[in-house]
Write an enzyme that holds these catalytic residues in place. Sequence first.
Site, PDB file in Angstrom:
ATOM      1  N   HIS A  61      -1.396  13.694   8.758  1.00 38.80           N
ATOM      2  CA  HIS A  61      -0.078  13.052   8.803  1.00 38.80           C
ATOM      3  C   HIS A  61       0.093  12.056   7.659  1.00 38.80           C
ATOM      4  O   HIS A  61       0.914  11.148   7.744  1.00 38.80           O
ATOM      5  CB  HIS A  61       0.120  12.339  10.137  1.00 38.80           C
ATOM      6  CG  HIS A  61      -0.017  13.222  11.322  1.00 38.80           C
ATOM      7  ND1 HIS A  61       0.775  14.331  11.512  1.00 38.80           N
ATOM      8  CD2 HIS A  61      -0.882  13.191  12.366  1.00 38.80           C
ATOM      9  CE1 HIS A  61       0.420  14.935  12.642  1.00 38.80           C
ATOM     10  NE2 HIS A  61      -0.587  14.273  13.167  1.00 38.80           N
ATOM     11  N   LYS A 109       0.412   6.808  19.034  1.00 35.60           N
ATOM     12  CA  LYS A 109       1.450   7.812  19.234  1.00 35.60           C
ATOM     13  C   LYS A 109       1.221   8.476  20.584  1.00 35.60           C
ATOM     14  O   LYS A 109       0.080   8.707  20.984  1.00 35.60           O
ATOM     15  CB  LYS A 109       1.425   8.850  18.101  1.00 35.60           C
ATOM     16  CG  LYS A 109       1.730   8.266  16.728  1.00 35.60           C
ATOM     17  CD  LYS A 109       1.974   9.340  15.697  1.00 35.60           C
ATOM     18  CE  LYS A 109       0.768  10.222  15.468  1.00 35.60           C
ATOM     19  NZ  LYS A 109      -0.424   9.481  14.987  1.00 35.60           N
ATOM     20  N   HIS A 219       2.615  18.685  14.930  1.00 29.36           N
ATOM     21  CA  HIS A 219       1.425  19.523  14.877  1.00 29.36           C
ATOM     22  C   HIS A 219       1.808  20.998  14.897  1.00 29.36           C
ATOM     23  O   HIS A 219       0.955  21.869  15.081  1.00 29.36           O
ATOM     24  CB  HIS A 219       0.504  19.209  16.064  1.00 29.36           C
ATOM     25  CG  HIS A 219       0.209  17.760  16.221  1.00 29.36           C
ATOM     26  ND1 HIS A 219       0.798  16.972  17.185  1.00 29.36           N
ATOM     27  CD2 HIS A 219      -0.588  16.940  15.504  1.00 29.36           C
ATOM     28  CE1 HIS A 219       0.364  15.729  17.073  1.00 29.36           C
ATOM     29  NE2 HIS A 219      -0.483  15.677  16.057  1.00 29.36           N
ATOM     30  N   ASP A 384      16.245  42.299 -19.349  1.00 28.86           N
ATOM     31  CA  ASP A 384      16.895  42.363 -18.034  1.00 28.86           C
ATOM     32  C   ASP A 384      18.182  43.168 -18.051  1.00 28.86           C
ATOM     33  O   ASP A 384      18.966  43.127 -17.107  1.00 28.86           O
ATOM     34  CB  ASP A 384      17.164  40.955 -17.495  1.00 28.86           C
ATOM     35  CG  ASP A 384      17.931  40.102 -18.474  1.00 28.86           C
ATOM     36  OD1 ASP A 384      18.339  40.631 -19.533  1.00 28.86           O
ATOM     37  OD2 ASP A 384      18.120  38.904 -18.198  1.00 28.86           O
ATOM     38  N   SER A 430      20.954  31.728 -23.149  1.00 32.86           N
ATOM     39  CA  SER A 430      20.418  31.259 -24.421  1.00 32.86           C
ATOM     40  C   SER A 430      21.037  31.975 -25.612  1.00 32.86           C
ATOM     41  O   SER A 430      21.187  31.382 -26.682  1.00 32.86           O
ATOM     42  CB  SER A 430      18.897  31.435 -24.435  1.00 32.86           C
ATOM     43  OG  SER A 430      18.544  32.790 -24.212  1.00 32.86           O
ATOM     44  N   GLY A 467      15.739  27.236 -31.522  1.00 34.17           N
ATOM     45  CA  GLY A 467      15.349  28.304 -30.609  1.00 34.17           C
ATOM     46  C   GLY A 467      13.868  28.602 -30.615  1.00 34.17           C
ATOM     47  O   GLY A 467      13.322  29.086 -29.632  1.00 34.17           O
ATOM     48  N   THR A 475      12.980  39.603 -32.433  1.00 32.71           N
ATOM     49  CA  THR A 475      14.285  39.149 -31.958  1.00 32.71           C
ATOM     50  C   THR A 475      15.341  39.568 -32.971  1.00 32.71           C
ATOM     51  O   THR A 475      15.037  40.202 -33.992  1.00 32.71           O
ATOM     52  CB  THR A 475      14.324  37.616 -31.815  1.00 32.71           C
ATOM     53  OG1 THR A 475      14.290  37.025 -33.119  1.00 32.71           O
ATOM     54  CG2 THR A 475      13.169  37.097 -30.975  1.00 32.71           C
ATOM     55  N   MET A 476      16.582  39.171 -32.723  1.00 27.52           N
ATOM     56  CA  MET A 476      17.660  39.478 -33.662  1.00 27.52           C
ATOM     57  C   MET A 476      17.418  38.866 -35.037  1.00 27.52           C
ATOM     58  O   MET A 476      17.983  39.329 -36.044  1.00 27.52           O
ATOM     59  CB  MET A 476      18.993  38.995 -33.102  1.00 27.52           C
ATOM     60  CG  MET A 476      19.164  37.486 -33.086  1.00 27.52           C
ATOM     61  SD  MET A 476      20.822  36.956 -32.592  1.00 27.52           S
ATOM     62  CE  MET A 476      20.768  37.278 -30.830  1.00 27.52           C
ATOM     63  N   ASP A 531      14.335  45.998 -30.750  1.00 24.37           N
ATOM     64  CA  ASP A 531      14.876  44.841 -30.042  1.00 24.37           C
ATOM     65  C   ASP A 531      16.392  44.989 -29.956  1.00 24.37           C
ATOM     66  O   ASP A 531      17.062  45.270 -30.964  1.00 24.37           O
ATOM     67  CB  ASP A 531      14.530  43.551 -30.781  1.00 24.37           C
ATOM     68  CG  ASP A 531      15.197  42.353 -30.147  1.00 24.37           C
ATOM     69  OD1 ASP A 531      14.751  41.924 -29.084  1.00 24.37           O
ATOM     70  OD2 ASP A 531      16.184  41.865 -30.732  1.00 24.37           O
TER      71      ASP A 531
END
Length: 548
Positions: A61, A109, A219, A384, A430, A467, A475-476, A531
């Site tokens: 506890h 308690k 408990h 994705d 992004s 970036g 990437t691009m 890509d």
Amino acid sequence: MSQFFMHQKNDLVSEALQGALAATPYHNLSLLDVGPDIRVVVRSDWDKKQVALISGGGSGHEPAHVGFVGKGMLTAAVCGDIFASPSVEAVLSAIINVTGEQGCLLIVKNYTGDRLNFGLAAEKAKKLGFNVELVMVRDDIALPDNPQPRGIAGTALIHKVAGYAAASGKSLEEVAAAANEAIAATASLGLAFSSCHVPGDRRDERVKEGESELGMGIHGEPGITTLKTQDSREIVSLIAEKLAEHNPENKKTALLINNLGGFSELEMAVLAHEVLRSPLGKNVALLIGPATLVSALDMKGFSLSTLLLTDELAEALQAPVETSGWQPAFKPATPQTIKGEKAARQQSFAPSDNAQTAAVVAGICHTLTELEKELNQLDAKVGDGDTGSTFAAGATKILQQLEAKKLPLNEPESLLTLVGEELAIAMGGSSGVLMSIMFTAAGQKLEAGEELAQALSYGLERMQHYGGARPGHRTMIDALEPAFAVLVAGKGLKAAAQAAKEGAEKTAQMSKAQAGRSSYLNQESLNGVKDPGAYAVEQVFAALAGQP
């Protein structure tokens, strides 16, 4: 398999106590050395001149009860195994080692094991000549007809009130009376989305996904009812209504917002917001938390405790202490806003005409919108699956502005800046921000007198700076960088289109991506696949150069 951070289960509590003693900021705690099976944490600075306060119970506890040992609160905490009451011998050892002429108050308690073991230890101590009293905390209102309400998070409030009375030099009878007054004025109710995970055992999964259990014990004992919701507003409304029944005269209260162990800080902040805006919050004069004070291991849940205030109780709750676990009581703040200046979304540009520029803008936008499906299919292999939709969204927005004749086509620097602002909104994620950075930075360079090719190259450099991607990272940029370099060298669009194509083709041979979602894929998933961003750049330059 048990998923619990520990070395050996049998050593868990003892090792945790060693860590707690080492981590206390006041350096005021010690272990009582009376035998290997007795775990009692005591104040190092205790001189027995005042009433001693002892509490404890099963471990699990935390920070209760060790976190409440220190000046202004407990004198000692007796620690049992996980969710198991400490032995009579352990409690008695604590009593005889910290109790002086002023006597000792045990704060327990209301659980059978604690009542019996602490009670028997008290009787044995009395037989030895010690002046001992015992109070039982019974703040849980989950079962209103239960003749033995459980003691839960409200116990921390009792520790604080009794600790203040003892530190003020009051007699044992007065300290016990103060504790009992606080007990009678305290009500608590908890709720959990899941039970706790006990070391060595599997988690009880009786609470289904999307549901919650009202009144679950600390408990893991079953609660009074299952709610078909995890909605913060619905839950707080219900609990606030039940707690309000214990304050029919709408007296000012102290409110303890307690984390049972598994709620995130974010969720606890939402909880505070909901409670304080509820009818219950209107009576809150003092707030403790949101924080973890009496937990149930990692139970994903919380409890709310209210204490009906008097001036004396308010003073007791606000008195300073030297403990690691207590949270200061304070008056709730009213959320404030400060009037600020809103950043303009875009500069004021006067639309203008330029047939050549309009043709370039239209060509780029139409190319990207027509590529939507192809780019999505390509991205589905390495990402994705939304690159085409992302680029098409940005292109559609700019095309709408073009067709509505809202673009400053005759002012290249203004056009690039406006395109940058629109892409940051329309594209999202992004990709939109990266493209916005490039066009915005390029627009600034154009305004400063740079040529278009140099301005675009500068924009690309800024994109890489923020970036993190570089040529070769798949990437691009692998298509943009060589294409812009060709333009800076004074060569035409056909040469730039060829450079972009070669750059895009190289990405299909790169075995490892170092930026974007493709960076999470293995070599087999990337081999032979361009890509998508680089391919989009390749196709845009091909269209501008008039290539098929």
